[in-house]
Design a protein around this motif. Sequence first.
Motif, PDB file in Angstrom:
ATOM      1  N   ASP A   6      42.286  38.962  27.723  1.00  0.00           N
ATOM      2  CA  ASP A   6      41.714  38.040  28.698  1.00  0.00           C
ATOM      3  C   ASP A   6      42.841  37.134  29.181  1.00  0.00           C
ATOM      4  OD1 ASP A   6      40.287  36.301  30.230  1.00  0.00           O
ATOM      5  OD2 ASP A   6      39.034  35.508  28.609  1.00  0.00           O
ATOM      6  N   PHE A   7      43.233  37.308  30.434  1.00  0.00           N
ATOM      7  CA  PHE A   7      44.379  36.574  30.961  1.00  0.00           C
ATOM      8  C   PHE A   7      43.978  35.273  31.662  1.00  0.00           C
ATOM      9  CE2 PHE A   7      45.452  41.144  31.080  1.00  0.00           C
ATOM     10  CZ  PHE A   7      46.466  41.139  30.139  1.00  0.00           C
ATOM     11  N   ALA A   8      42.680  35.096  31.893  1.00  0.00           N
ATOM     12  CA  ALA A   8      42.228  33.921  32.632  1.00  0.00           C
ATOM     13  C   ALA A   8      42.548  32.600  31.942  1.00  0.00           C
ATOM     14  CB  ALA A   8      40.722  34.030  32.904  1.00  0.00           C
ATOM     15  N   PRO A   9      42.486  32.512  30.601  1.00  0.00           N
ATOM     16  CA  PRO A   9      42.793  31.224  29.957  1.00  0.00           C
ATOM     17  C   PRO A   9      44.238  30.782  30.114  1.00  0.00           C
ATOM     18  CG  PRO A   9      41.517  32.636  28.488  1.00  0.00           C
ATOM     19  CD  PRO A   9      41.963  33.487  29.631  1.00  0.00           C
ATOM     20  N   PRO A  68      53.986  33.805  34.289  1.00  0.00           N
ATOM     21  CA  PRO A  68      54.399  34.714  35.367  1.00  0.00           C
ATOM     22  C   PRO A  68      55.068  35.942  34.770  1.00  0.00           C
ATOM     23  CG  PRO A  68      54.977  32.454  35.899  1.00  0.00           C
ATOM     24  CD  PRO A  68      54.505  32.444  34.480  1.00  0.00           C
ATOM     25  N   THR A  69      54.741  37.113  35.308  1.00  0.00           N
ATOM     26  CA  THR A  69      55.128  38.362  34.662  1.00  0.00           C
ATOM     27  C   THR A  69      55.801  39.324  35.628  1.00  0.00           C
ATOM     28  OG1 THR A  69      53.282  38.127  33.109  1.00  0.00           O
ATOM     29  CG2 THR A  69      54.285  40.299  33.271  1.00  0.00           C
ATOM     30  N   PHE A  70      56.849  39.968  35.146  1.00  0.00           N
ATOM     31  CA  PHE A  70      57.580  41.024  35.856  1.00  0.00           C
ATOM     32  C   PHE A  70      57.220  42.336  35.179  1.00  0.00           C
ATOM     33  CE2 PHE A  70      61.147  43.868  36.442  1.00  0.00           C
ATOM     34  CZ  PHE A  70      61.759  43.530  37.634  1.00  0.00           C
ATOM     35  N   ARG A 124      47.781  49.125  36.059  1.00  0.00           N
ATOM     36  CA  ARG A 124      46.542  48.469  35.631  1.00  0.00           C
ATOM     37  C   ARG A 124      46.798  47.043  35.141  1.00  0.00           C
ATOM     38  NH1 ARG A 124      44.080  52.356  31.341  1.00  0.00           N
ATOM     39  NH2 ARG A 124      42.134  51.196  31.645  1.00  0.00           N
ATOM     40  N   LEU A 125      47.929  46.819  34.466  1.00  0.00           N
ATOM     41  CA  LEU A 125      48.250  45.465  34.027  1.00  0.00           C
ATOM     42  C   LEU A 125      48.489  44.562  35.235  1.00  0.00           C
ATOM     43  CD1 LEU A 125      48.831  43.498  31.712  1.00  0.00           C
ATOM     44  CD2 LEU A 125      51.225  44.251  31.795  1.00  0.00           C
ATOM     45  N   HIS A 126      49.162  45.079  36.239  1.00  0.00           N
ATOM     46  CA  HIS A 126      49.401  44.313  37.456  1.00  0.00           C
ATOM     47  C   HIS A 126      48.078  43.881  38.084  1.00  0.00           C
ATOM     48  CE1 HIS A 126      50.096  44.260  41.950  1.00  0.00           C
ATOM     49  NE2 HIS A 126      50.917  43.321  41.543  1.00  0.00           N
ATOM     50  N   ARG A 127      47.113  44.819  38.168  1.00  0.00           N
ATOM     51  CA  ARG A 127      45.826  44.474  38.767  1.00  0.00           C
ATOM     52  C   ARG A 127      45.091  43.428  37.911  1.00  0.00           C
ATOM     53  NH1 ARG A 127      46.734  44.638  43.274  1.00  0.00           N
ATOM     54  NH2 ARG A 127      44.573  43.909  43.482  1.00  0.00           N
ATOM     55  N   ALA A 128      45.138  43.588  36.588  1.00  0.00           N
ATOM     56  CA  ALA A 128      44.454  42.645  35.706  1.00  0.00           C
ATOM     57  C   ALA A 128      45.034  41.242  35.846  1.00  0.00           C
ATOM     58  CB  ALA A 128      44.549  43.121  34.256  1.00  0.00           C
ATOM     59  N   LEU A 129      46.354  41.148  35.948  1.00  0.00           N
ATOM     60  CA  LEU A 129      46.991  39.841  36.092  1.00  0.00           C
ATOM     61  C   LEU A 129      46.695  39.241  37.463  1.00  0.00           C
ATOM     62  CD1 LEU A 129      50.418  40.542  34.352  1.00  0.00           C
ATOM     63  CD2 LEU A 129      48.513  39.194  33.470  1.00  0.00           C
ATOM     64  N   ARG A 130      46.657  40.067  38.496  1.00  0.00           N
ATOM     65  CA  ARG A 130      46.305  39.581  39.832  1.00  0.00           C
ATOM     66  C   ARG A 130      44.886  39.017  39.839  1.00  0.00           C
ATOM     67  NH1 ARG A 130      49.009  38.293  44.105  1.00  0.00           N
ATOM     68  NH2 ARG A 130      47.484  39.260  45.494  1.00  0.00           N
ATOM     69  N   GLN A 131      43.978  39.722  39.185  1.00  0.00           N
ATOM     70  CA  GLN A 131      42.584  39.273  39.154  1.00  0.00           C
ATOM     71  C   GLN A 131      42.450  37.946  38.424  1.00  0.00           C
ATOM     72  OE1 GLN A 131      40.602  42.653  37.438  1.00  0.00           O
ATOM     73  NE2 GLN A 131      41.078  43.963  39.204  1.00  0.00           N
ATOM     74  N   VAL A 137      52.587  37.611  39.410  1.00  0.00           N
ATOM     75  CA  VAL A 137      53.063  38.859  38.831  1.00  0.00           C
ATOM     76  C   VAL A 137      53.777  39.690  39.891  1.00  0.00           C
ATOM     77  CG1 VAL A 137      50.809  39.962  39.219  1.00  0.00           C
ATOM     78  CG2 VAL A 137      52.396  40.939  37.542  1.00  0.00           C
ATOM     79  N   GLU A 138      54.851  40.353  39.474  1.00  0.00           N
ATOM     80  CA  GLU A 138      55.566  41.289  40.334  1.00  0.00           C
ATOM     81  C   GLU A 138      55.466  42.676  39.718  1.00  0.00           C
ATOM     82  OE1 GLU A 138      59.603  40.285  41.136  1.00  0.00           O
ATOM     83  OE2 GLU A 138      59.151  38.204  41.702  1.00  0.00           O
ATOM     84  N   LEU A 139      55.229  43.693  40.562  1.00  0.00           N
ATOM     85  CA  LEU A 139      55.193  45.081  40.106  1.00  0.00           C
ATOM     86  C   LEU A 139      56.304  45.852  40.807  1.00  0.00           C
ATOM     87  CD1 LEU A 139      53.835  47.444  38.581  1.00  0.00           C
ATOM     88  CD2 LEU A 139      52.383  47.760  40.602  1.00  0.00           C
TER      89      LEU A 139
END
Length: 280
Positions: free
Chosen positions: A207-210, A214-216, A231-238, A243-245
């Motif tokens: 759960d990344f919301a809490p 910033p992630t590369f 999928r990690l990129h999408r989860a972090l965007r949400q 985040v950069e992919l």
Amino acid sequence: MLQRMVNADGVPLNSLYTLPAPDDHAGWRRMQAAVAQQYAASQAGQTADHVETFTVEDATVYRATPAYGENARLAAGKHADLHNLTCYGVDYRMPPDHPYPAALDDCMATYRHVLKHHTPDKIVIGGRSAGGNLAAAMVLRARDEGLPLPAALVLLSPEVDLTESGDSFQVNRTVDVVLPNPLMSTNLLYAAGADLSHPYLSPLFGDFAPGFPPTFVQSGTRDLFLSNAVRLHRALRQAEVPVELHIFEAMPHGGFMGAPEDAELSAEQVRFVRHWLNRD
């Protein structure tokens, strides 16, 4: 590089080796010894004088300081030179003798040590492949335990889904010349009966919301772990995490071992790290 990693029939050389079964601990130890010997031979004479070794709880840690031009070959030394920063490399314990959570415990011990010497806004955590798994899992656990988060996170071809549920685990089978086949045997050995979908084992399901730094995220179109990155990129965007992919054409797991694309990736990492370390 892609041609060198396959035989005359186009079959990846790495696919010709069968991983031991999860309960074949002797087989894993023999494989680890062979890999260690091969790595030691490739690194002969390349140990940097500016890499020191010390112990934090149960973890062996390497602290490397920039050499200002000397080409340090050890992982910590390479990153110290690449970023011109002090770097810590964790020689984390591994299965079969030390399954989960030993490696994650070692990373946590090291992070607590680093926090005693550096403010969190001046810390960037990174990892490649299994190291990417530990880097992401460590940040989730550090957050859950109330520790301050680092300024940023760099994940190179990270193995963030030990359940291997992503599309590329099937589509890129034998396409990735470095990791041509899924690694479920390895995952089960490491987990030692723990739930593979737990976020500390598969950070993709965290759960990344809490809060998350910033992630590369990097991968390649021929990487077995491509779906992990996407999928990690999408989860972090949400979760509205910066985040950069970065996806590189035809790149297998871990890069091309010295091609211009690898230099471009290094430059992108340096830019990202400098940006987040220099923010007020």
